[in-house]
Design a protein around this motif. Structure first.
Motif, mmCIF file in Angstrom:
data_model
loop_
_atom_site.group_PDB
_atom_site.id
_atom_site.type_symbol
_atom_site.label_atom_id
_atom_site.label_comp_id
_atom_site.label_asym_id
_atom_site.label_seq_id
_atom_site.Cartn_x
_atom_site.Cartn_y
_atom_site.Cartn_z
ATOM 1 N N SER A 386 45.549 86.981 50.994
ATOM 2 C CA SER A 386 45.268 86.085 50.262
ATOM 3 C C SER A 386 45.204 84.930 51.262
ATOM 4 O O SER A 386 44.762 83.878 50.863
ATOM 5 C CB SER A 386 45.589 86.601 49.806
ATOM 6 N N LYS A 387 46.506 84.577 51.957
ATOM 7 C CA LYS A 387 46.930 83.444 53.004
ATOM 8 C C LYS A 387 46.091 83.129 53.996
ATOM 9 O O LYS A 387 45.413 82.337 54.558
ATOM 10 C CB LYS A 387 48.129 83.884 53.137
ATOM 11 N N LEU A 388 45.389 84.128 54.444
ATOM 12 C CA LEU A 388 43.732 84.259 55.227
ATOM 13 C C LEU A 388 43.160 84.194 55.190
ATOM 14 O O LEU A 388 42.353 83.006 55.493
ATOM 15 C CB LEU A 388 44.461 85.195 56.269
ATOM 16 N N MET A 389 43.112 84.668 54.443
ATOM 17 C CA MET A 389 41.317 83.950 53.612
ATOM 18 C C MET A 389 41.277 82.044 52.955
ATOM 19 O O MET A 389 40.348 81.672 52.897
ATOM 20 C CB MET A 389 40.883 85.018 52.096
ATOM 21 N N VAL A 390 42.503 81.830 51.906
ATOM 22 C CA VAL A 390 43.142 80.415 51.948
ATOM 23 C C VAL A 390 42.822 79.540 53.237
ATOM 24 O O VAL A 390 41.960 78.398 53.165
ATOM 25 C CB VAL A 390 44.038 80.548 50.791
ATOM 26 N N ALA A 391 43.322 80.500 53.851
ATOM 27 C CA ALA A 391 43.240 79.103 55.251
ATOM 28 C C ALA A 391 42.027 79.117 55.942
ATOM 29 O O ALA A 391 41.462 78.160 56.450
ATOM 30 C CB ALA A 391 44.229 79.658 56.656
ATOM 31 N N LYS A 392 41.215 80.067 55.918
ATOM 32 C CA LYS A 392 40.062 79.783 56.569
ATOM 33 C C LYS A 392 38.636 79.603 55.929
ATOM 34 O O LYS A 392 38.163 78.338 55.994
ATOM 35 C CB LYS A 392 39.021 81.630 56.349
ATOM 36 N N LEU A 393 39.501 79.477 54.427
ATOM 37 C CA LEU A 393 38.469 79.021 53.594
ATOM 38 C C LEU A 393 38.747 77.308 53.376
ATOM 39 O O LEU A 393 37.468 76.275 53.545
ATOM 40 C CB LEU A 393 38.389 78.951 52.290
#
Length: 631
Positions: A386-393
């Motif tokens: 989830s953190k990785l997806m938000v960082a990419k977002l």
């Protein structure tokens, strides 16, 4: 539609123009009833035998005017009174979902109870409602719609509450028991289409889980709210289906994405719908999609909803931000604003996500002991994915908002710093955002440029990004040299060398270890914060490429003492060539400057630069000072 017929005599009501009704009979009429603008010429006996209110009105008019009665406030008007009058005459009357409410309310008004005469109209209508209407899905919805026009009498008669309970009860039954007609035009999920083998036996008679949603979308928001609340209270329907109902209702009642402008006269109406939908949202995460929540947020901004609604939506979006897309976050501001997008509300969303992350980290501790992290993740605990997806977002979002020429640097950096601690395998998107901002905002100062570039980690740039960066004249020299350094690190690692043989001066730039005897110059940090010309960048790339070739050749010949001597000679030649270039060019004057004071100060530019995250790696690499000293 279900119906019920009352009476058996033929209908002999006649019309004379638009305002006169009379009964065709051999007996002369003896009473005139005024219902608004319409006059009814009737007979007292059949009316007074069943209507207690008419008895009172006639008896109170003994002053010579008892044959004429004025009624202006009967529910349903002249049409409802006509139904009651025909029932009194025993004529055929058809009750259906459209007239049953007004007929009941008119009968209540005229006091046509069982105490006046057995089998009176109120009793007949009650039987029809309970035995037919409340058992029919479609008719119940029609009745609850028509009942709104007869409030508060229909509420006193408990018609609306009974209909709402009947509708909620039917919506809560298991789908295998749904055997009545309903409106459904939306796409079913796979298992509801019968693609699941375990469902094939029931394929022909199974209704979708949200079969009832579209019919309820025809209701106004107040009735819709009451029905959804009643369904929730029964605790049978899942939160996902409730969420689907709210989504369908919002799409039906609110302006679509292509009609963002809400007319002023419709503002209060749409605001009420929005506020109600937000209030009805289930508390469970995932009951509605993040995309739908963001659409509600955009609509609330257009409708100028209260801050409470916006804050609630921002919190809900922050709890499932990993599901969002960049286009969802690009919320246009209203006319008159300086920036293109509403970055402040996105900041609130990110702050909610980060707060939830911190809270979830605290929840992993139980009585001071860290729980077993191999156990299944509890609801509410953020995963690394989830953190990785938000960082990419966020990186992709920064690329888009960087194109806004009016976006302040502080806003850009504050958004990036909110997720700076989240791991990213690559910083290419972040580099693209920084480069876009530099391109759109060429007038920012050197210190601002340096602050902006500190957001990224040069060692996390891909080979393609490095290639672009070393040719980028918008970047400070400090960044260009660091990119070149890590490009050499990558090349040396791929060739099998554990430590790149770079000049100590460039290593010192990245590791902040400045002990050279040449560190007595007094050049300022501004030399590093300036940008290099294209000729200087080409020269530096060429020398590093030559150095890379030299190191590769040395490795191939590193066998025995003779080869060691050749390595030392070749290494010294490459370093000498690099040193000559550095000393002859303005762009490398800072490499040989005095860094002693900065070593003592932990907050120096070198240690705080965007490559600060690589210092430990460089320092932990085995040194070769015995063989390759440049001091």
């Amino acid at each position: 539609m279900k119906f019920m017929k009352l009476g058996s005599k033929p209908d002999t009501f006649q019309t004379d123009g638009n305002s006169v009704r009379y009964v065709a009979s051999e007996l002369a009429t003896d009473i005139i009833v005024h219902i608004g603008d319409v006059k009814f010429y009737l007979h007292k006996f059949p009316l007074l035998s069943k209507c207690a209110r008419l008895q009172k009105l006639v008896s109170s008019g003994n002053d010579g005017n008892g044959d004429e009665v004025m009624i202006d406030d009967i529910p349903g008007g002249s049409s409802a009174f006509e139904v009651c009058a025909k029932f009194c005459y025993g004529m055929t009357v058809t009750l259906n979902a459209y007239n049953v409410v007004t007929s009941l309310c008119a009968a209540e008004y005229l006091e046509m109870q069982e105490t006046v005469e057995k089998g009176n109209l109120i009793y007949k209508v009650d039987v029809f409602l309970n035995s037919v209407i409340f058992r029919s899905w479609k008719d119940s919805i029609i009745v609850v719609q028509t009942a709104k026009s007869t409030s508060p009498l229909s509420e006193e008669a408990k018609i609306i509450s009974q209909c709402i309970d009947a509708i909620a009860s039917k919506a809560s039954v298991h789908v295998s028991k749904v055997n009545w007609s309903y409106t459904y035009n939306r796409k079913k999920i796979a298992e509801e289409n019968g693609n699941d083998p375990s469902w094939n036996a029931l394929r022909n008679r199974m209704a979708p889980n949200d079969w009832w949603v579209e019919d309820l979308c025809e209701l106004d928001i107040d009735l819709f709210k009451k029905i959804i609340m009643t369904i929730n209270n029964k605790q049978v329907v899942s939160s996902e289906v409730i969420g689907e109902a709210l989504k369908a209702y919002a799409y039906r009642k609110l302006p679509g994405s292509g009609k963002n402008v809400i007319q002023q006269n419709d503002l209060a109406k749409y605001r009420n719908i929005l506020d109600t939908i937000v209030w009805l949202l289930p508390a469970e995460k995932g009951s509605v999609s993040c995309s739908f929540l963001l659409k509600l947020l955009k609509a609330s901004i257009s409708a100028d909803s209260g801050e409470t609604v916006k804050i609630e939506l921002a919190k809900r979006i922050g709890r499932q931000l990993e599901e969002a897309s960049v286009s969802d976050l690009l919320i246009r501001v209203s006319d008159g604003e300086e920036t293109m997008y509403d970055v402040h509300v996105v900041t609130k969303i990110l702050e909610e996500f980060v707060t939830r992350d911190k809270n979830s980290m605290a929840e992993t501790e139980n009585g001071g002991e860290i729980q077993d992290m191999t156990s299944p993740v509890r609801p509410g605990i953020l995963s690394e994915a989830s953190k990785l997806m938000v960082a990419k977002l966020v990186d992709a979002y920064l690329v888009e908002i960087a194109k806004d020429p009016n976006l302040p640097l502080a806003t850009f950096t504050s958004i990036a710093e909110l997720v700076s601690s989240y791991p990213r395998p690559a910083h290419d998107a972040l580099y693209s955002a920084i480069d876009t901002y530099l391109k759109v905002h060429p007038g920012i100062s050197k210190s601002e440029r340096k602050k902006l570039c500190r957001l990224m980690d040069c060692k996390k740039l891909s080979a393609e990004a490095c290639m672009h960066a070393v040719q980028n004249e918008r970047l400070p020299l400090r960044v260009v040299v660091q990119v070149l350094f890590f490009e050499q690190v990558r090349a040396s690692a791929s060739s099998g060398s554990s430590t790149p043989d770079l000049p100590k001066a460039i290593k010192d730039l990245n590791s902040s270890s400045y002990g050279s005897s040449r560190s007595q110059t007094t050049n300022t940090d501004e030399d590093w914060d300036t940008v290099a010309s294209s000729e200087e960048l080409r020269a530096l790339r060429g020398e590093l490429a030559a150095l890379r070739v030299g190191n590769g050749a040395m490795q191939e010949r590193s066998n025995g003492a003779v080869e060691s001597k050749m390595n030392s000679n070749s290494d010294r030649a490459a370093i000498s060539k690099m040193k000559g270039l550095i000393m002859s060019k303005r762009i490398f004057s800072k490499i040989w400057s005095n860094k002693a004071a900065q070593t003592e100060n932990s907050g120096s530019d070198s240690s705080e630069s965007l490559g600060s995250g690589i210092h430990d790696e460089v320092k932990s690499t085995p040194t070769r000072k015995g063989r390759h000293s440049v001091s």
